[in-house]
Motif scaffolding. Sequence first.
Motif, short mmCIF file in Angstrom:
data_model
loop_
_atom_site.label_atom_id
_atom_site.label_comp_id
_atom_site.label_asym_id
_atom_site.label_seq_id
_atom_site.Cartn_x
_atom_site.Cartn_y
_atom_site.Cartn_z
N GLY A 55 60.51 83.84 84.08
CA GLY A 55 60.96 83.84 82.86
C GLY A 55 62.58 84.46 82.93
N VAL A 56 62.89 84.54 81.54
CA VAL A 56 64.33 84.95 81.00
C VAL A 56 64.18 85.96 80.24
CG1 VAL A 56 66.48 84.31 80.25
CG2 VAL A 56 65.16 82.68 81.67
N LEU A 57 64.65 87.42 80.64
CA LEU A 57 64.69 88.49 79.81
C LEU A 57 66.08 88.81 79.15
CD1 LEU A 57 62.05 90.77 81.64
CD2 LEU A 57 61.59 89.03 79.86
N GLY A 58 67.10 87.97 79.64
CA GLY A 58 68.49 88.38 79.14
C GLY A 58 69.42 88.94 80.17
N ILE B 165 56.02 94.66 77.87
CA ILE B 165 57.25 94.95 78.83
C ILE B 165 58.35 95.50 77.92
CG2 ILE B 165 58.94 93.84 80.31
CD1 ILE B 165 56.32 91.82 81.01
N TRP B 166 58.72 96.52 77.91
CA TRP B 166 59.87 96.99 77.16
C TRP B 166 61.11 96.79 77.71
CZ3 TRP B 166 59.42 98.31 71.98
CH2 TRP B 166 58.28 98.75 71.50
N VAL B 167 62.08 96.30 77.24
CA VAL B 167 63.51 96.26 78.00
C VAL B 167 64.58 96.66 76.99
CG1 VAL B 167 64.87 94.34 79.02
CG2 VAL B 167 62.58 94.06 79.04
N SER B 168 65.32 97.37 77.76
CA SER B 168 66.47 97.99 76.87
C SER B 168 67.78 97.27 77.54
CB SER B 168 66.76 99.45 76.93
OG SER B 168 66.92 99.95 78.15
N TYR B 169 68.74 97.28 76.62
CA TYR B 169 70.13 96.62 77.19
C TYR B 169 71.39 97.47 76.58
CZ TYR B 169 67.01 92.57 76.96
OH TYR B 169 66.03 91.75 76.84
N TYR B 170 72.30 97.49 77.74
CA TYR B 170 73.73 98.01 77.55
C TYR B 170 74.32 96.97 76.66
CZ TYR B 170 74.81 95.87 82.25
OH TYR B 170 74.85 95.12 83.24
N ASP B 171 75.61 97.52 76.62
CA ASP B 171 76.53 96.69 75.63
C ASP B 171 76.79 95.20 75.89
OD1 ASP B 171 78.04 97.60 77.81
OD2 ASP B 171 79.72 98.45 76.67
N ALA C 231 57.55 86.25 76.92
CA ALA C 231 58.01 85.86 75.81
C ALA C 231 58.29 87.00 74.75
CB ALA C 231 57.37 84.98 75.02
N PRO C 232 59.42 86.95 74.00
CA PRO C 232 59.51 88.13 73.16
C PRO C 232 58.36 88.52 72.11
CG PRO C 232 61.66 86.97 73.24
CD PRO C 232 60.35 86.12 73.86
N ALA C 233 58.08 89.67 71.90
CA ALA C 233 56.78 90.06 71.11
C ALA C 233 57.31 90.86 69.76
CB ALA C 233 55.75 90.78 71.74
N TRP C 234 58.21 91.49 70.06
CA TRP C 234 58.84 92.37 69.04
C TRP C 234 60.53 92.57 69.36
CZ3 TRP C 234 61.01 97.18 68.89
CH2 TRP C 234 61.21 97.85 67.75
#
Length: 243
Positions: A53-56, A70-76, A107-110
């Motif tokens: 898959g693609v999580l960005g 699956i919780w994913v956090s992102y930097y700038d 797939a994104p859920a929230w």
Amino acid sequence: MVPIARRSHARNHVQPLPDGAVLLVGARCRWRDGAAESNAAVYDADGKLLRKGVLGDGIADVQTTLSGDIWVSYYDEGVFGSFGWGEKGSPAPIGSPGLIRFGADLAPAWRYPYDGEFGAISDCYALNVSGNEAWAYYYIDFPLVRVRAGAVAGWSTQVRGAHALVVAGDRVALVGGYGEHRRRVVTGSVKGEGLSVDRPTRLVMSDGRPVPRTAAVLGRGSELHVVVGTTWLKVGFEDLASA
């Protein structure tokens, strides 16, 4: 041990999933030639690839739950765009909300709300998933927020630049900061609209030596994990609070 063929993604995040499965995620993900690179893969307990898959792009942290969320956090760069995302003719960055919960199907859920009470996420500095709750701490104003069943609660803080978060009930610890506060530990309680803090302390190794700059420091539930080379140390919340 799950045998997995060599992966090309740099800075892999590895997390467990139900039934012995394993999730591997690459922090970077390019958009090029009209398509996104796959940067997430799930393997079963025998090392067989189940799905991709693609999580960005610009992934700061990945933490899973016992139920398979699956919780994913992102930097700038993941929020505002890089590696082809957000450019003319390409889609907006997947990580633009700053914090996303994906399902077992990748797939994104929230998604964290852009117009929420505590402001948009420009760079998620710290993530902690405890049970089915997710806690986050983020730039610009560095609020502390909790996501429970899709509802967001939050508290203001005066702590800037922490990079790890530990949670024990209504007690939290923020570890790190800018400059000389790189190994600062601030514990406190979430009360009313803000974080009521105790006296700050410093994080050191078990023998009193400073924690090396190369150490990886991560909060998960009520424990802080410190990885230095092949050494893995775990510090419980009470030990952080009493240091």
